[in-house]
Design a protein around this motif. Structure first.
Motif, PDB file in Angstrom:
ATOM      1  N   ASP A  54       0.859  -1.182   0.000  1.00  0.00           N
ATOM      2  CA  ASP A  54       0.000   0.000   0.000  1.00  0.00           C
ATOM      3  C   ASP A  54       0.892   1.227   0.000  1.00  0.00           C
ATOM      4  N   ASP A  55       1.009   1.897  -1.146  1.00  0.00           N
ATOM      5  CA  ASP A  55       1.935   3.008  -1.282  1.00  0.00           C
ATOM      6  C   ASP A  55       1.569   4.176  -0.389  1.00  0.00           C
ATOM      7  N   ALA A  56       0.318   4.248   0.080  1.00  0.00           N
ATOM      8  CA  ALA A  56      -0.101   5.373   0.906  1.00  0.00           C
ATOM      9  C   ALA A  56       0.367   5.219   2.345  1.00  0.00           C
ATOM     10  N   CYS A  57       0.756   4.019   2.734  1.00  0.00           N
ATOM     11  CA  CYS A  57       1.101   3.762   4.129  1.00  0.00           C
ATOM     12  C   CYS A  57       2.517   3.208   4.241  1.00  0.00           C
ATOM     13  N   CYS A  58       3.288   3.792   5.139  1.00  0.00           N
ATOM     14  CA  CYS A  58       4.636   3.291   5.414  1.00  0.00           C
ATOM     15  C   CYS A  58       4.551   2.167   6.439  1.00  0.00           C
ATOM     16  N   LEU A 106       2.100   9.771  17.642  1.00  0.00           N
ATOM     17  CA  LEU A 106       3.538   9.897  17.857  1.00  0.00           C
ATOM     18  C   LEU A 106       3.946  11.364  17.852  1.00  0.00           C
ATOM     19  N   PRO A 107       4.985  11.734  18.613  1.00  0.00           N
ATOM     20  CA  PRO A 107       5.523  13.095  18.497  1.00  0.00           C
ATOM     21  C   PRO A 107       5.924  13.379  17.059  1.00  0.00           C
ATOM     22  N   ARG A 108       5.841  14.642  16.659  1.00  0.00           N
ATOM     23  CA  ARG A 108       6.033  15.013  15.260  1.00  0.00           C
ATOM     24  C   ARG A 108       7.347  14.488  14.674  1.00  0.00           C
ATOM     25  N   THR A 110       8.091   8.112   8.549  1.00  0.00           N
ATOM     26  CA  THR A 110       7.334   8.301   7.311  1.00  0.00           C
ATOM     27  C   THR A 110       8.317   8.166   6.148  1.00  0.00           C
ATOM     28  N   VAL A 111       8.445   6.949   5.665  1.00  0.00           N
ATOM     29  CA  VAL A 111       9.451   6.626   4.649  1.00  0.00           C
ATOM     30  C   VAL A 111       8.739   6.206   3.365  1.00  0.00           C
ATOM     31  N   LYS A 112       8.837   7.048   2.355  1.00  0.00           N
ATOM     32  CA  LYS A 112       8.217   6.739   1.065  1.00  0.00           C
ATOM     33  C   LYS A 112       9.213   6.120   0.095  1.00  0.00           C
ATOM     34  N   GLY A 113      10.468   6.529   0.183  1.00  0.00           N
ATOM     35  CA  GLY A 113      11.503   5.986  -0.688  1.00  0.00           C
ATOM     36  C   GLY A 113      12.767   5.740   0.107  1.00  0.00           C
ATOM     37  N   ILE A 120      17.304   5.184   5.952  1.00  0.00           N
ATOM     38  CA  ILE A 120      16.182   4.251   5.935  1.00  0.00           C
ATOM     39  C   ILE A 120      15.686   4.157   4.497  1.00  0.00           C
ATOM     40  N   GLU A 121      15.687   2.952   3.967  1.00  0.00           N
ATOM     41  CA  GLU A 121      15.269   2.736   2.583  1.00  0.00           C
ATOM     42  C   GLU A 121      14.076   1.792   2.549  1.00  0.00           C
ATOM     43  N   ARG A 122      13.017   2.248   1.934  1.00  0.00           N
ATOM     44  CA  ARG A 122      11.825   1.414   1.806  1.00  0.00           C
ATOM     45  C   ARG A 122      11.968   0.524   0.576  1.00  0.00           C
TER      46      ARG A 122
END
Length: 201
Positions: free
Chosen positions: A18-22, A35-37, A44-47, A87-89
């Motif tokens: 699901d590309d919308a969710c890490c 979670l704290p900001r 929040t890792v998209k790539g 961090i690499e998704r």
């Protein structure tokens, strides 16, 4: 561990991602927004994302513990060293590369059994640990629930104790990770802060 513990065969790209969710969004569900900001931003890792900062590393006094640290690749004791995390998704998984003053170790994180909310698995080469994520007092905590080496379950007497927390202080991401073993005591503790690496840095 060095990067040899997380080579290409270790990581499988999931066709149904699901590309919308890490990863941590999927693991924590609705709790992710609590979670704290800065902690939320790191997870929040998209790539691929990079973070850097400073850390303090403390080692236990046991000779056996020192040998285990060396085998795993944990950093040497240091009062103040540079630290970077990449961090690499990759599909349903994340590859984490950590560099403490030139000492590198890596791990692969994924949802436990693919779909379990609140539970992730972190793999260091032949070792895998199931972690039950907890959010308490504005800290994301990572207690180890189960462990395996080469697929063989570890008895509780040999299971590492992880007192690991991620939190925000003065608007900045902080970490405090202590790993111990029953009968041996503390193996290593690393504490510090990280800032996001901007594309123009």
């Amino acid at each position: 561990m060095t990067d040899r513990t997380a080579t290409a065969p270790d990581i499988v790209t999931g066709a149904g991602t699901d590309d919308a969710c890490c990863l941590f969004q999927r693991a924590l569900g609705e709790r992710f927004k609590d979670l704290p900001r800065s902690v939320r931003d790191l997870h929040t890792v998209k790539g691929e994302s990079g973070w850097q900062g400073r850390a303090r590393v403390t080692r236990g006094k046991s000779r056996i513990g020192a040998l285990i640290c060396r085998l795993v690749g944990f950093p040497e004791e240091a009062e103040d060293i540079p630290v970077s995390v990449t961090i690499e998704r990759r599909g349903d998984m994340e590859l984490w590369r950590r560099d403490f003053g030139g000492k590198m170790f890596a791990s692969v994180l994924c949802l436990r059994n693919g779909e379990e909310r609140g539970h992730i698995t972190e793999r260091f080469g032949a070792m895998a640990f199931d972690i039950d994520l907890q959010l308490a007092d504005d800290r994301l905590q990572f207690p180890v629930a189960r462990g395996r080496i080469l697929g063989v379950s570890l008895p509780r007497a040999l299971l590492p104790v992880s007192e690991a927390g991620e939190f925000e202080m003065d608007g900045r991401f902080h970490f405090d990770v202590q790993v111990s073993l029953p009968g041996i005591g503390m193996l290593v503790r690393y504490q510090g802060h990280l800032n996001p690496v901007r594309s123009d840095d």
